[in-house]
Design a protein around this motif. Sequence first.
Motif, short mmCIF file in Angstrom:
data_model
loop_
_atom_site.label_atom_id
_atom_site.label_comp_id
_atom_site.label_asym_id
_atom_site.label_seq_id
_atom_site.Cartn_x
_atom_site.Cartn_y
_atom_site.Cartn_z
N LYS A 1 -4.71 8.18 7.89
CA LYS A 1 -3.69 7.56 7.04
C LYS A 1 -3.68 6.05 7.23
N GLU A 2 -3.90 5.59 8.46
CA GLU A 2 -3.97 4.16 8.72
C GLU A 2 -5.17 3.53 8.00
N MET A 3 -6.31 4.22 8.03
CA MET A 3 -7.50 3.71 7.34
C MET A 3 -7.28 3.68 5.83
N ASP A 4 -6.61 4.69 5.31
CA ASP A 4 -6.27 4.73 3.89
C ASP A 4 -5.40 3.52 3.53
N LYS A 5 -4.44 3.23 4.37
CA LYS A 5 -3.55 2.07 4.16
C LYS A 5 -4.35 0.77 4.19
N GLY A 6 -5.26 0.64 5.16
CA GLY A 6 -6.06 -0.57 5.28
C GLY A 6 -6.95 -0.81 4.07
N LYS A 7 -7.57 0.25 3.56
CA LYS A 7 -8.43 0.13 2.37
C LYS A 7 -7.61 -0.32 1.17
N LYS A 8 -6.40 0.18 1.07
CA LYS A 8 -5.53 -0.21 -0.06
C LYS A 8 -5.10 -1.67 0.05
N ILE A 9 -4.85 -2.12 1.27
CA ILE A 9 -4.51 -3.53 1.46
C ILE A 9 -5.67 -4.42 1.00
N PRO B 1 0.84 -1.20 0.00
CA PRO B 1 0.00 0.00 0.00
C PRO B 1 0.88 1.25 0.00
N VAL B 2 0.57 2.19 -0.88
CA VAL B 2 1.40 3.39 -1.05
C VAL B 2 0.56 4.63 -0.74
N LYS B 3 1.10 5.48 0.10
CA LYS B 3 0.36 6.70 0.44
C LYS B 3 0.43 7.71 -0.70
N SER B 4 -0.51 8.63 -0.70
CA SER B 4 -0.63 9.60 -1.78
C SER B 4 0.46 10.66 -1.71
N LYS B 5 0.70 11.26 -2.85
CA LYS B 5 1.66 12.35 -2.95
C LYS B 5 1.31 13.50 -2.02
N VAL B 6 0.02 13.75 -1.78
CA VAL B 6 -0.39 14.87 -0.93
C VAL B 6 -0.07 14.62 0.54
N LEU C 1 -8.12 -14.60 5.12
CA LEU C 1 -7.85 -14.34 6.54
C LEU C 1 -7.47 -12.89 6.81
N VAL C 2 -7.27 -12.10 5.77
CA VAL C 2 -6.86 -10.71 5.96
C VAL C 2 -7.89 -9.93 6.78
N LYS C 3 -9.15 -10.30 6.66
CA LYS C 3 -10.23 -9.58 7.36
C LYS C 3 -10.04 -9.57 8.87
N TYR C 4 -9.34 -10.56 9.41
CA TYR C 4 -9.15 -10.63 10.85
C TYR C 4 -8.18 -9.57 11.38
N PHE C 5 -7.41 -8.97 10.50
CA PHE C 5 -6.43 -7.97 10.91
C PHE C 5 -6.97 -6.54 10.79
N ILE C 6 -8.11 -6.40 10.14
CA ILE C 6 -8.61 -5.07 9.78
C ILE C 6 -9.59 -4.53 10.82
N GLY C 7 -9.32 -3.30 11.29
CA GLY C 7 -10.24 -2.58 12.15
C GLY C 7 -10.45 -3.15 13.53
N VAL C 8 -9.49 -3.92 14.04
CA VAL C 8 -9.65 -4.53 15.36
C VAL C 8 -8.88 -3.79 16.44
N ASN C 9 -8.12 -2.77 16.05
CA ASN C 9 -7.30 -2.03 17.00
C ASN C 9 -7.41 -0.54 16.71
N SER C 10 -7.45 0.28 17.75
CA SER C 10 -7.65 1.71 17.58
C SER C 10 -6.40 2.41 17.04
N THR C 11 -5.24 1.78 17.19
CA THR C 11 -3.99 2.39 16.72
C THR C 11 -3.66 1.95 15.31
N PHE C 12 -3.68 0.65 15.06
CA PHE C 12 -3.34 0.11 13.75
C PHE C 12 -4.61 -0.39 13.06
N TYR C 13 -4.97 0.23 11.94
CA TYR C 13 -6.14 -0.24 11.21
C TYR C 13 -5.91 -1.66 10.71
#
Length: 266
Positions: free
Chosen positions: A83-91, A7-12, A169-181
Amino acid sequence: MLTFIVPVKSKVVTSDWDRFSQLLERTLKSICNQTDSNFKVVVVCHEIPETTFCHNKLHYVLVDFEPPNPDDFDSSKSFYKAKEMDKGKKILLGVEYASKSFKTDYIMTVDSDDYVSKNISKFVNSSSGNIPGWYIKNGYVHVEGRKFLVKTFKFNYLCGSSIIVKPGLVKYFIGVNSTFYFDHRLTILDSNIALHKVPFPAGIYDIGNGENIYMSSQNVKTFSRHGNWISLKGIKRLLGRLKNYRFKFITRGLREEFNFYPVMDG
């Protein structure tokens, strides 16, 4: 087959797009250095970074949603979460693309500034396929610009480039922690799905390069709770307290295994 999702963050969002592109190019060269050619690399981004690296295993997926804009947030904490949510959506989009396009057996998430061992695809592809996945327990930390590594036995706790699992199994890692999406620290999924350990040091977590979402230079200082542990004195103080870390010289073998080189020399 193994697919690496980057996952790559945007230029902005970047502080220096040219430098960020250099860091990503270095990561892609590291990934594509695999000894087993049965792999793919999916880079998910808003804009294709400015790199000169081309490879027949490399695929870019452009997203159509808006990137997080720092002007829209009233605190660095809320911007970090965006930014973490952006990264998670891209994953998730990368996993969907890899599943449909390649019918991949496993995926590995890789942050855009880290290194991976050239032996990962061979290890994964030689498995029976019945294993749900693996996590990288042993790896290295590199402070950008330093001439040594720090070996850690808590790599998956520190670094997002540490999880290899079946796509479902990726779904188990998504949105389960307030710090890391995407919570890369998990090793037990849904109470009864246990990930295995990769049996060799398989990643290098690069920090202090100015483009880490979490481990910026400032957060590296905070992480140690002893001031600036980027300094040699600070690192020695930290390692004296934590038995999970060891100094490691950067040998020729390590450079070849991870395709490791500093950005300024690249």
